[in-house]
Design an enzyme around this catalytic site. Structure first.
Site, short mmCIF file in Angstrom:
data_model
loop_
_atom_site.label_atom_id
_atom_site.label_comp_id
_atom_site.label_asym_id
_atom_site.label_seq_id
_atom_site.Cartn_x
_atom_site.Cartn_y
_atom_site.Cartn_z
N GLU A 104 -18.75 -7.50 0.24
CA GLU A 104 -17.44 -7.77 0.82
C GLU A 104 -17.32 -9.16 1.43
OE1 GLU A 104 -16.67 -4.62 3.56
OE2 GLU A 104 -16.54 -3.12 1.97
N ASN A 163 -19.02 10.34 9.22
CA ASN A 163 -17.91 10.02 8.33
C ASN A 163 -18.13 10.68 6.97
OD1 ASN A 163 -15.94 8.82 6.73
ND2 ASN A 163 -16.88 6.79 6.76
N CYS A 215 -17.24 2.82 7.22
CA CYS A 215 -18.11 2.90 8.39
C CYS A 215 -19.19 1.82 8.35
CB CYS A 215 -18.73 4.28 8.52
SG CYS A 215 -19.55 4.88 7.03
N HIS A 216 -19.47 1.28 7.15
CA HIS A 216 -20.46 0.20 7.04
C HIS A 216 -19.99 -1.07 7.74
CE1 HIS A 216 -17.78 -0.17 3.54
NE2 HIS A 216 -18.00 -1.46 3.62
N TYR A 226 -19.44 -0.66 17.52
CA TYR A 226 -19.17 0.67 18.06
C TYR A 226 -18.44 0.53 19.39
CZ TYR A 226 -22.80 2.00 14.70
OH TYR A 226 -23.54 2.17 13.55
#
Length: 151
Positions: free
Chosen positions: A144, A108, A116-117, A87
């Site tokens: 990912e 979001n 956003c993850h 952030y």
């Protein structure tokens, strides 16, 4: 608004279109209205993402909200697959405090597509507003290849 549902390992995701742009993603989505070419493409990209065959969504999107909300979403959209930022990193880019960035991430409207993850707290995972909360965030990051960051 038209919505298309896609079954993924993260749940049944509903992708909504308004005026030629993706505007929302929800868990427990359902098929509503006529599926446009854009919604069919979004469903195909989501299926490819779920099968680890897509590194970046390439869809027009529109985020309702303040200029700040849209700026945060644009920066999140640019985070590459398998990478994370904090952030505070986003806050520095925008010249703003980290707390409003966290609030914008939590608001979001198009999670997963706008990743956003991939945004973490300075000393932890931070939150996740999608179904399953932080557990889903961890599952997305593992999917990912960013799981090394979680050890």
């Amino acid at each position: 608004m038209p919505m298309i549902a896609v079954d993924t390992r993260f749940g049944r995701l509903g992708i909504e279109e308004t005026g030629g742009a993706i505007t929302r993603l929800v868990w427990d989505g359902r098929n509503e209205g006529e599926a446009s070419a854009l919604l069919r493409e979004a469903a195909a990209q989501m299926a490819a993402y779920d099968q680890a065959r897509l590194e970046r969504f390439d869809l027009p999107y529109r985020v309702a909200g303040s200029d700040f909300q849209r700026q945060v979403c644009d920066l999140m959209y640019a985070i590459p697959l398998g990478e994370t930022v904090t952030y505070g990193d986003i806050a520095k880019q925008l010249g703003r405090p980290a707390q409003p960035v966290g609030q914008a991430c939590g608001a979001n409207p198009i999670p997963v597509i706008i990743p956003c993850h991939r945004v973490l707290g300075a000393s932890g995972l931070g939150g996740f507003s999608g179904d399953g909360g932080v557990e889903t965030k961890v599952a997305l990051l593992r999917h990912e290849g960013a799981a090394g960051l979680l050890i």
